[in-house]
Design an enzyme around this catalytic site. Structure first.
Site, PDB file in Angstrom:
ATOM      1  NE  ARG A 147      -1.119  -1.519   1.993  1.00 34.47           N
ATOM      2  CZ  ARG A 147      -1.537  -0.320   2.416  1.00 34.47           C
ATOM      3  NH1 ARG A 147      -2.303   0.429   1.634  1.00 34.47           N
ATOM      4  NH2 ARG A 147      -1.203   0.123   3.603  1.00 34.47           N
ATOM      5  CE1 TYR A 150       7.353   1.582   4.490  1.00 33.94           C
ATOM      6  CE2 TYR A 150       5.215   0.834   5.275  1.00 33.94           C
ATOM      7  CZ  TYR A 150       6.350   1.610   5.438  1.00 33.94           C
ATOM      8  OH  TYR A 150       6.478   2.412   6.549  1.00 33.94           O
ATOM      9  N   GLY A 153       9.320  -5.774   2.984  1.00 32.44           N
ATOM     10  CA  GLY A 153      10.631  -5.155   3.187  1.00 32.44           C
ATOM     11  C   GLY A 153      10.874  -4.849   4.653  1.00 32.44           C
ATOM     12  CE  LYS A 154       9.869   0.628   7.008  1.00 28.54           C
ATOM     13  NZ  LYS A 154      10.853   1.447   7.744  1.00 28.54           N
ATOM     14  NE  ARG A 191       2.737   9.500   5.089  1.00 28.46           N
ATOM     15  CZ  ARG A 191       3.866   9.407   5.799  1.00 28.46           C
ATOM     16  NH1 ARG A 191       3.975   8.476   6.718  1.00 28.46           N
ATOM     17  NH2 ARG A 191       4.863  10.231   5.587  1.00 28.46           N
ATOM     18  CG  ASN A 195      -4.458  12.164  -0.110  1.00 32.68           C
ATOM     19  OD1 ASN A 195      -3.494  12.752  -0.574  1.00 32.68           O
ATOM     20  ND2 ASN A 195      -4.921  11.049  -0.625  1.00 32.68           N
ATOM     21  N   GLY A 212     -15.602   4.160   3.806  1.00 35.82           N
ATOM     22  CA  GLY A 212     -15.066   4.954   4.913  1.00 35.82           C
ATOM     23  C   GLY A 212     -15.205   4.307   6.266  1.00 35.82           C
ATOM     24  CB  THR A 215     -10.939   1.744  12.233  1.00 33.13           C
ATOM     25  OG1 THR A 215     -10.270   0.477  12.399  1.00 33.13           O
ATOM     26  CG2 THR A 215     -12.442   1.551  12.272  1.00 33.13           C
ATOM     27  NE  ARG A 282      -2.698  -1.956  10.551  1.00 31.87           N
ATOM     28  CZ  ARG A 282      -2.108  -1.832   9.368  1.00 31.87           C
ATOM     29  NH1 ARG A 282      -1.402  -0.777   9.088  1.00 31.87           N
ATOM     30  NH2 ARG A 282      -2.255  -2.757   8.449  1.00 31.87           N
TER      31      ARG A 282
END
Length: 319
Positions: A147, A150, A153-154, A191, A195, A212, A215, A282
């Site tokens: 990952r 991304y 990069g950001k 995403r 999905n 699952g 969060t 998150r």
């Protein structure tokens, strides 16, 4: 004599994408002229088809990894694949569009002496050890993972924005976007919201990575775009970064169960191994946005999901 009543000419890089196209709608609605810039790697002309003949809309097919020479009063940079499937498809190009794209658009803003907005991401926090995440937190990011193209990069793009401000006195705005959803999401972007909805509508198993319990907090696109506009219209001394997202937290399993309920699907939940570097938590701390922008999300997850499900249902029916 200058025309003080003329509309602003706003350039939106990544304007044919999910968020970019909704941003353009708001800008057009308030009377601005808009130049949409997109190479259509993940953007879709269908998202801007309704504006094709609008007198204040212009589309330029262009890759921001290369310099761009246009005129504008403001620039929004939303140009970058934002879903793991898309940004991992060509990770080198993902880093290029974040870094070279930022350099080229900052260079354009420097030439025009205009304000520029960077759509950054909560991914700059990586797999956070601080919860919820404040803008002062430096993050916990793997620089060499799948990952990283991304995430890093950001992060580098943010560095460039702040260095252009310090070195060239550029007027910048930086927003860190947390999970956002709504109509015009790409149906194959991988995403979690899209999905789950696609799988539920098709009656396929709902793919749950891990148990699952991880969060996320989900922000409906209308709320997010309002945050963009409020941040862009603040005084020059307000630069960010500012978290924009919904602080109401859900487990991924709760999201799956809610999608199944709202679609009336017979889909069952199937667990798969959790991907590398997938964050466990998150959630944004939006105190700065509340104080600075008088902003907070208004749309509850259930209401936003109903609208998003209706969009994908119509999309699948027409296909």
């Amino acid at each position: 004599m200058p025309n003080y009543n003329r509309s602003r000419r706003v350039a939106v890089a990544g304007g044919a994408g999910f968020l970019g196209s909704h941003l353009i709608d708001r800008l057009i609605d308030r009377g601005d002229e808009v130049v949409c810039i997109d190479n259509l790697f993940t953007g879709d002309k269908a998202n801007i088809a309704h504006l094709r003949n609008h007198p204040r809309f212009e589309f330029i097919r262009h890759d921001v990894c290369f310099p761009l020479y246009i005129e504008a009063d403001e620039i929004y940079n939303l140009a970058c694949p934002a879903s793991p499937i898309h940004y991992q498809h060509d990770p080198v190009q993902t880093t290029k569009v974040s870094v070279l794209g930022a350099i080229n658009l900052l260079g354009l803003a420097k030439r025009l002496r205009c304000k520029i907005f960077q759509a950054s991401t909560s991914e700059v926090y990586g797999d956070p050890v601080l919860h919820p995440q404040t803008e002062e937190y430096w993050g916990n990011v793997n620089p060499i993972g799948i990952r990283s193209c991304y995430d890093e990069g950001k992060r580098c793009a943010e560095t460039l924005f702040f260095d252009y401000r310090r070195q060239h006195h550029l007027s910048i705005k930086v927003a860190r976007i947390f999970n956002t959803y709504g109509p015009r999401m790409h149906p194959g972007d991988g995403r979690v919201v899209s999905n789950f909805i696609i799988q539920a509508l098709r009656g396929e198993p709902i793919t749950l990575y891990g148990d699952g319990s991880q969060t996320r907090s989900f922000c409906y696109y209308e709320d997010l775009i309002e945050g963009f506009l409020r941040l862009m219209d603040t005084a020059d001394d307000i630069v960010g970064p500012i978290n924009l997202g919904n602080p109401v937290e859900f487990t991924i399993r709760e999201l799956a169960e809610q999608v199944i309920e709202l679609t009336g699907s017979a889909s069952r939940i199937v667990a798969h191994p959790r991907p590398q570097d997938d964050p466990m938590q998150r959630k944004p701390d939006i105190g700065k946005a509340q104080r600075t922008l008088d902003w907070e999300p208004k749309v509850p997850l259930r209401d936003g999901l109903i609208k998003t499900i209706a969009y994908f249902d119509a999309l699948l029916s027409s296909g």
